[in-house]
Design an enzyme around this catalytic site. Structure first.
Site, PDB file in Angstrom:
ATOM      1  CG  ASP A  68       5.532   2.974   6.450  1.00  0.00           C
ATOM      2  OD1 ASP A  68       4.632   2.730   6.333  1.00  0.00           O
ATOM      3  OD2 ASP A  68       5.147   2.412   8.431  1.00  0.00           O
ATOM      4  CG  HIS A  69       4.574   0.254   4.165  1.00  0.00           C
ATOM      5  ND1 HIS A  69       4.390  -1.048   4.050  1.00  0.00           N
ATOM      6  CD2 HIS A  69       4.424   0.649   5.047  1.00  0.00           C
ATOM      7  CE1 HIS A  69       3.508  -1.530   5.528  1.00  0.00           C
ATOM      8  NE2 HIS A  69       3.723  -0.153   5.509  1.00  0.00           N
TER       9      HIS A  69
ATOM     10  CG  HIS B 166      -0.047   0.620   2.570  1.00  0.00           C
ATOM     11  ND1 HIS B 166       0.929  -0.890   2.691  1.00  0.00           N
ATOM     12  CD2 HIS B 166      -0.185   1.477   3.377  1.00  0.00           C
ATOM     13  CE1 HIS B 166       0.541  -0.577   4.019  1.00  0.00           C
ATOM     14  NE2 HIS B 166       0.335   0.688   4.328  1.00  0.00           N
TER      15      HIS B 166
HETATM   16 ZN   LIG Z   1       0.492   1.756   6.565  1.00  0.00          ZN
END
Ligand SMILES: [Zn+2]
Length: 277
Positions: free
Chosen positions: A78-79, A74
């Site tokens: 932080d991804h 998503h």
């Molecule tokens: Zn998240």
């Protein structure tokens, strides 16, 4: 660390990376497939140079296999933080939920951002494939991935290793958890916190936890309580730390929004009046 025959995980402890502690359990990046042939990467971590370097070092340790896709769970920072530099290093398409495509298309060359189809199987090395499961709730563009041969479920931020997650749309979130109960993973691989060996039990625990919270809120409303603060006071422990009260109130509001969407409660806007002098 090799988790199962086709899954390798890199744990990044956020303390060590000097990035502050957003997720006390640290973060996990996964490489899936066969290091001698082809692999895919799941998520690209924070945008810190240090994190990207850790991921590239791990990639080198695996022998620099051909990366056929970078899969995104998503669009939280932080991804997808390292996505531009990792894509450059790995020269592969980036696959994500259709709702995330426009945003990633501004960070990357739009031609290499390819939307996933719901339940699409993404092939990787070792003759295995990951099924993309659209699982909104934590965020509208959330995708989990199921690797059937190893019975591993990559849950992103929908189900975490050590704590409960934040929820944007609780109705959608509960439906997504129900969808996951249709799979029987031996191992849940979350984006944060430790890996969870008893996957189905963890997912059922999440469902039970939310259902019992909802019952408490309904009971509070039935007892005549009407405000969010009062509900927090009624259902959370008395000694709830100050900093956690805000999170508890947000959680109560998420539940109230779900109950309202389901037509089970009504909301009356607060009224305003001039104070008597
Ligand atoms: Zn998240």
């Amino acid at each position: 660390m090799q988790v199962t025959p086709h899954v390798y995980s890199l744990h990044i402890d956020e303390d060590a990376a000097g990035a502050g502690v957003m997720h006390p359990g640290g973060s996990n990046i996964y490489f899936v497939g066969d290091p001698a042939q082809e692999m895919v990467v799941i998520d690209t971590g924070e945008h810190y140079r240090d994190w990207t370097q850790r991921i590239l070092d791990f990639y080198a340790e695996l022998g620099r296999p051909t990366i056929t896709s970078i899969l995104i769970t998503h669009g939280h920072g932080d991804h997808i933080g390292g996505v531009d530099r990792l894509q450059e290093a790995m020269a592969c398409p980036v696959r994500c939920h259709p709702k995330l495509v426009p945003r990633l298309g501004r960070i990357l060359d739009p031609d290499i951002v390819v939307k996933l189809r719901s339940r699409e199987t993404v092939r990787t090395g070792g003759g295995v494939g990951l099924r993309a499961l659209f699982t909104p709730g934590h965020e509208a563009d959330h995708v989990c991935y199921y690797l059937a041969p190893d019975r591993v479920l990559f849950t992103g931020d929908l189900v975490l290793g050590g704590s409960t997650t934040s929820v944007q749309d609780l109705g959608a979130y509960m439906n997504s958890l129900e969808l996951l109960t249709g799979y029987s993973p031996k191992m849940v691989c979350p984006a944060h916190g430790p890996l969870v060996p008893n996957g189905p039990e963890r997912i059922r625990m999440y469902i039970r936890h939310r259902n019992s919270r909802e019952q408490q809120i309904v009971a509070a409303l039935e007892s005549g309580i009407t405000g969010v603060d009062e509900i927090v006071t009624a259902i959370y422990p008395r000694n709830l730390r100050r900093g956690l009260r805000g999170a508890a109130a947000r959680n109560v509001r998420t539940h109230l929004a779900k109950l309202k969407d389901e037509g089970r409660i009504t909301e009356t806007s607060p009224e305003y009046a001039i104070k008597a002098q």
